[in-house]
Design a protein around this motif. Structure first.
Motif, mmCIF file in Angstrom:
data_model
loop_
_atom_site.group_PDB
_atom_site.id
_atom_site.type_symbol
_atom_site.label_atom_id
_atom_site.label_comp_id
_atom_site.label_asym_id
_atom_site.label_seq_id
_atom_site.Cartn_x
_atom_site.Cartn_y
_atom_site.Cartn_z
ATOM 1 N N LYS A 165 0.806 -1.216 0.000
ATOM 2 C CA LYS A 165 0.000 0.000 0.000
ATOM 3 C C LYS A 165 0.844 1.273 0.000
ATOM 4 O O LYS A 165 0.452 2.290 -0.587
ATOM 5 C CB LYS A 165 -0.931 0.017 1.218
ATOM 6 N N GLU A 166 2.006 1.216 0.656
ATOM 7 C CA GLU A 166 2.811 2.426 0.812
ATOM 8 C C GLU A 166 4.112 2.386 0.010
ATOM 9 O O GLU A 166 4.891 3.336 0.047
ATOM 10 C CB GLU A 166 3.123 2.655 2.295
ATOM 11 N N ASP A 167 4.340 1.271 -0.702
ATOM 12 C CA ASP A 167 5.556 1.119 -1.507
ATOM 13 C C ASP A 167 6.804 1.320 -0.646
ATOM 14 O O ASP A 167 7.760 1.968 -1.040
ATOM 15 C CB ASP A 167 5.544 2.124 -2.668
ATOM 16 N N GLN A 168 6.796 0.715 0.546
ATOM 17 C CA GLN A 168 7.844 0.955 1.536
ATOM 18 C C GLN A 168 8.657 -0.315 1.808
ATOM 19 O O GLN A 168 8.095 -1.358 2.133
ATOM 20 C CB GLN A 168 7.225 1.451 2.843
ATOM 21 N N THR A 169 9.970 -0.225 1.677
ATOM 22 C CA THR A 169 10.855 -1.330 2.028
ATOM 23 C C THR A 169 10.827 -1.556 3.539
ATOM 24 O O THR A 169 10.864 -0.603 4.313
ATOM 25 C CB THR A 169 12.296 -1.021 1.584
ATOM 26 N N GLN A 170 10.767 -2.820 3.944
ATOM 27 C CA GLN A 170 10.764 -3.180 5.363
ATOM 28 C C GLN A 170 12.091 -3.855 5.710
ATOM 29 O O GLN A 170 12.510 -4.795 5.038
ATOM 30 C CB GLN A 170 9.608 -4.126 5.674
ATOM 31 N N ILE A 171 12.740 -3.374 6.763
ATOM 32 C CA ILE A 171 14.070 -3.857 7.152
ATOM 33 C C ILE A 171 14.012 -4.311 8.602
ATOM 34 O O ILE A 171 13.458 -3.605 9.458
ATOM 35 C CB ILE A 171 15.121 -2.738 6.991
ATOM 36 N N PHE A 172 14.592 -5.462 8.903
ATOM 37 C CA PHE A 172 14.536 -5.971 10.277
ATOM 38 C C PHE A 172 15.711 -6.909 10.526
ATOM 39 O O PHE A 172 16.444 -7.287 9.598
ATOM 40 C CB PHE A 172 13.204 -6.688 10.547
ATOM 41 N N ILE A 173 15.890 -7.265 11.794
ATOM 42 C CA ILE A 173 16.995 -8.129 12.198
ATOM 43 C C ILE A 173 16.471 -9.200 13.146
ATOM 44 O O ILE A 173 15.336 -9.139 13.612
ATOM 45 C CB ILE A 173 18.129 -7.329 12.878
ATOM 46 N N GLU A 174 17.338 -10.152 13.432
ATOM 47 C CA GLU A 174 17.019 -11.208 14.381
ATOM 48 C C GLU A 174 18.263 -11.508 15.196
ATOM 49 O O GLU A 174 19.393 -11.231 14.763
ATOM 50 C CB GLU A 174 16.550 -12.463 13.630
ATOM 51 N N THR A 175 18.075 -12.050 16.399
ATOM 52 C CA THR A 175 19.214 -12.536 17.170
ATOM 53 C C THR A 175 19.952 -13.561 16.304
ATOM 54 O O THR A 175 19.313 -14.472 15.762
ATOM 55 C CB THR A 175 18.729 -13.201 18.469
ATOM 56 N N PRO A 176 21.279 -13.420 16.130
ATOM 57 C CA PRO A 176 21.995 -14.244 15.141
ATOM 58 C C PRO A 176 21.761 -15.744 15.236
ATOM 59 O O PRO A 176 21.706 -16.420 14.207
ATOM 60 C CB PRO A 176 23.458 -13.877 15.385
ATOM 61 N N TYR A 177 21.573 -16.294 16.438
ATOM 62 C CA TYR A 177 21.385 -17.738 16.512
ATOM 63 C C TYR A 177 19.975 -18.155 16.079
ATOM 64 O O TYR A 177 19.692 -19.349 15.923
ATOM 65 C CB TYR A 177 21.714 -18.277 17.910
ATOM 66 N N ARG A 178 19.082 -17.185 15.846
ATOM 67 C CA ARG A 178 17.742 -17.493 15.348
ATOM 68 C C ARG A 178 17.589 -17.181 13.854
ATOM 69 O O ARG A 178 16.489 -17.292 13.303
ATOM 70 C CB ARG A 178 16.684 -16.692 16.117
ATOM 71 N N ASN A 179 18.666 -16.780 13.199
ATOM 72 C CA ASN A 179 18.571 -16.380 11.795
ATOM 73 C C ASN A 179 17.999 -17.488 10.907
ATOM 74 O O ASN A 179 17.158 -17.242 10.043
ATOM 75 C CB ASN A 179 19.944 -15.975 11.256
#
Length: 235
Positions: A165-179
């Motif tokens: 709807k907003e043409d927006q890139t979503q960026i996120f991270i995770e705790t490395p051992y849960r990648n």
């Protein structure tokens, strides 16, 4: 001599030659600062020694700012700056105050009218976005996704809506051992119409920034366990 200011000092994202990721002016500047606000004293001392092995670490003053810090103590950390001394803020990795508790002390400095000076350096969030091929004009960094399954599902739906709807890139991270488990979940539950970029070990020797349709990730065996990773979603 360093001018009176709160310097936001970026740290390399991966082990290697500092000169490849930080300007020489940054490396020279840290030798002139005697007061530092840091996320972790041990890693900050190690970084400073890497900048200049002749730095007398024991002559420096460190104030630790992380999730264990009493919020009432943070304002007092700026006393040396208010007395006319240069101060530095050092994160564990990357740029201070970006997904980092250093933002708290920067906010206090701004309220007090003190000079804040961010220095040039690597940001995994921005470098991942640069290499993804996704929309760089409208994007949101969401930090960590919720751990609870229901909340995480709602967050993924909200991200999907913003993308479409907003043409927006979503960026996120995770705790490395849960990648690895996160990558498997994304490939399983997200719409096939979306694209996922996985950016790992940015600026490091094993750097990989790969964009594929979500469903294709299920067919590619990638081990992200304990590897610093940024995830990006777009259409």
């Amino acid at each position: 001599m360093a001018e009176t200011a709160l310097y936001l000092i970026p740290v390399q994202l991966s082990d290697g030659d500092l000169s490849c990721v930080l300007p020489a002016s940054n490396i020279a500047l840290v030798s002139e600062i005697k007061y530092f606000i840091v996320e972790n004293v041990r890693s900050a001392r190690r970084f400073l020694k890497k900048c200049n092995r002749d730095i007398d670490i024991d002559s420096l003053t460190f104030y630790e700012l992380n999730r264990h810090t009493d919020p009432r103590a943070v304002s007092g950390y700026l006393a040396p700056l208010e007395a006319g001394n240069a101060m530095g803020v050092i994160s564990e990795a990357g740029c201070p105050a970006i997904a980092d508790p250093g933002a708290d002390v920067v906010a206090i400095a701004q309220r007090k009218g003190l000079r804040v000076k961010p220095l040039v350096g690597p940001s995994s969030v921005l470098m991942g976005l640069m290499g993804s091929g996704f929309n760089g004009q409208s994007f949101a960094f969401l930090g960590y996704l919720p751990i609870e399954a229901g909340q995480r599902a709602r967050k993924l739906k909200e991200m999907e809506r913003r993308i479409l709807k907003e043409d927006q890139t979503q960026i996120f991270i995770e705790t490395p051992y849960r990648n690895n488990s996160l990558l498997a979940e994304l490939a399983r539950v997200l719409p096939a119409s979306l694209k996922l970029c996985v950016a790992t070990d940015i600026t490091g020797p094993a750097e990989r920034i790969v964009t594929r349709p979500v469903k294709e990730w299920a067919r590619h065996q990638v081990d992200l366990n304990k590897v610093p990773t940024i995830f990006l979603l777009y259409k």
